[in-house]
Design an enzyme around this catalytic site. Structure first.
Site, mmCIF file in Angstrom:
data_model
loop_
_atom_site.group_PDB
_atom_site.id
_atom_site.type_symbol
_atom_site.label_atom_id
_atom_site.label_comp_id
_atom_site.label_asym_id
_atom_site.label_seq_id
_atom_site.Cartn_x
_atom_site.Cartn_y
_atom_site.Cartn_z
ATOM 1 N N GLU A 53 -0.874 5.454 13.867
ATOM 2 C CA GLU A 53 -0.553 6.766 12.979
ATOM 3 C C GLU A 53 -0.682 7.928 13.624
ATOM 4 O OE1 GLU A 53 -1.327 8.458 8.480
ATOM 5 O OE2 GLU A 53 -2.519 6.977 9.399
ATOM 6 N N PHE A 99 1.947 -3.136 3.883
ATOM 7 C CA PHE A 99 2.190 -4.468 4.498
ATOM 8 C C PHE A 99 3.768 -4.850 4.211
ATOM 9 C CE2 PHE A 99 -2.280 -6.762 4.286
ATOM 10 C CZ PHE A 99 -2.675 -5.944 5.387
ATOM 11 N N HIS A 101 -9.616 1.721 0.541
ATOM 12 C CA HIS A 101 -8.358 1.580 0.407
ATOM 13 C C HIS A 101 -7.927 1.007 -0.854
ATOM 14 C CE1 HIS A 101 -4.211 1.046 1.507
ATOM 15 N NE2 HIS A 101 -4.387 0.097 2.523
ATOM 16 N N LYS A 143 -9.406 7.743 2.434
ATOM 17 C CA LYS A 143 -10.037 6.679 2.442
ATOM 18 C C LYS A 143 -11.513 6.177 2.894
ATOM 19 C CE LYS A 143 -5.657 4.084 2.682
ATOM 20 N NZ LYS A 143 -4.556 5.216 2.793
ATOM 21 N N HIS A 189 -2.643 8.136 6.208
ATOM 22 C CA HIS A 189 -2.813 6.691 5.600
ATOM 23 C C HIS A 189 -4.114 6.361 6.139
ATOM 24 C CE1 HIS A 189 -1.959 3.096 3.765
ATOM 25 N NE2 HIS A 189 -1.850 2.354 5.027
ATOM 26 N N CYS A 195 0.843 -1.223 -0.150
ATOM 27 C CA CYS A 195 -0.084 0.080 -0.036
ATOM 28 C C CYS A 195 0.785 1.190 0.067
ATOM 29 C CB CYS A 195 -1.090 0.052 1.095
ATOM 30 S SG CYS A 195 -1.787 -1.419 1.216
#
Length: 414
Positions: A315, A400, A341, A336, A304, A164
């Site tokens: 975050e 990831f 996402h 998002k 994010h 991502c």
């Protein structure tokens, strides 16, 4: 390090809330949700039955039948967004030096739909059932490959693959390529087409996605106490990056300037964020240092913000550690909440949202907020867009594997 400046002169978007960049921006500021029930395959046995999908996507609007059959949707989406970005840039493709045009763009997963369909063909018909285009349709580097083939661009051509964080990594590498005089122009961004049986099943097995099937449009709710996972999205975002003097000489419209980035690793876990956020803080601090600015210079951060229980808190804590008291003067958001996402396209699509927030002086909202989470206590822009003059804005994207990116955009000044 070269002193060459890098500006954004063209943008293209294909997203669940808009099929062009202007439609995407209108969707953002109006708080449009792109999530809806999946109808193109049977979701009876799936815990999640919805996704943020491209509305009524018809490949025949963009490609002839032969082209479409030889490209996974991940490449189709990329080409559509790239074509819009090139047209938006007003570059004269007959006059520019195509040897000096890079294509640095990617996908976090690659041709997932192709992988699933060809696996079924192999299972049902054996080796002879597999298409000769299977591998070229599957591999991630075909995203920049197809773009360069279509327009004849012969500069640096490759893709970074970092889940991502892919879109942002590619933008940072394209920025470097211009700064280091490897090219004058770069087509950069990300694309993803994961809304398939195997894609949804895989993320469901990880228990990463929301299961709010009774209300898909409100399922992506970053920072809300009742968030229960991310909403899978699809689409592409492409930027035309250009060396400033090159852009100036042709009288190009400039959306914003890119002035730095920060990359780092969590070195912690294959999927879970580091709860201490050291890797994210490294990326943020490196980005600020590269841009030559202080935390107090930042007006806006597109986070994010995936709408996962742990990710949003991690975050938030990292941002508070980097920005201190100034964090409460910054407008934070997560787009998002509207697009879902989009995985490897997220860093690119959200970079577009970030630079457009600078260009238009407006912060898009984080929609679907209802209940405050005491662990998420920053100055989030909830439910309605906010007008604000923005000089510096950051975009965060994490992947990831512990991949962290922060890209710094600046309001353009001569």
């Amino acid at each position: 390090m070269s002193e060459r400046r890098v500006v954004v002169t063209g943008i293209g978007a294909l997203t669940p809330i808009g099929k062009t960049a202007p439609e995407f921006w209108n969707g953002l500021v109006s708080g449009k949700s792109g999530a809806r029930t999946i109808e193109h395959f049977d979701t009876t046995d799936f815990p999640t039955k919805f996704a943020a999908q491209l509305d009524n996507y018809d490949e025949s609007e963009y490609f002839d039948r032969k082209e479409a059959r030889r490209m996974d949707k991940v490449c189709q989406y990329a080409l559509i967004a790239a074509e819009e970005a090139l047209e938006d840039s007003a570059l004269n493709l007959d006059e520019i030096d195509k040897d000096r045009v890079a294509v640095i763009a990617g996908t976090g997963i690659g041709g997932m739909v192709t992988f699933y369909e060809q696996s079924v063909e192999f299972y049902e018909h054996g080796p002879r059932g597999v298409s000769p285009f299977f591998i070229p349709m599957l591999i991630p580097d075909m995203v920049p490959g197809q773009i360069s083939i279509k327009w004849g661009f012969k500069g640096p051509n490759f893709c970074a693959v970092s889940a991502c964080a892919t879109g942002s990594h590619n933008i940072g590498l394209a920025y470097d390529s211009i700064r280091h005089e490897q090219c004058e122009i770069a087509v950069s961004g990300g694309s993803e087409a994961p809304v398939s049986q195997i894609g949804v099943a895989g993320f469901n097995s990880m228990r990463a996605m929301s299961t709010r099937n009774d209300s898909p449009e409100t399922a992506s709710r970053p920072f809300d106490k009742n968030r229960d996972g991310f909403v899978l999205g699809e689409g592409a975002g492409m930027l035309i990056l250009e060396e400033y003097e090159h852009a100036k000489a042709r009288g190009a419209r400039i959306y914003a300037e890119i002035v730095g980035y920060g990359f780092s690793a969590d070195a912690h876990h294959i999927t879970a964020p580091d709860p201490d956020g050291e890797g994210v803080q490294l990326a943020l601090n490196r980005a600020l240092d590269a841009a030559g600015i202080t935390p107090e210079d930042v007006d806006h951060v597109n986070m994010h913000g995936t709408s996962t229980p742990l990710g949003d808190i991690a975050e938030t804590n990292s941002l508070k550690k980097v920005f201190g008291d100034h964090a409460y003067n910054i407008n934070f958001n997560s787009t998002k909440s509207m697009t879902g996402h989009t995985l490897g396209a997220a860093g690119a699509i959200e970079s577009l949202a970030t630079l457009l927030a600078i260009y238009h002086g407006t912060i898009p909202p984080t929609i679907n907020f209802e209940t405050a989470d005491p662990d998420c206590d920053l100055n989030y822009t909830f439910n309605e867009a906010e007008v604000r003059d923005v000089d510096y804005a950051l975009n965060n994207a994490f992947g990831f594997g512990g991949h962290n990116t922060t890209v710094v955009f600046k309001k353009f000044q001569e």
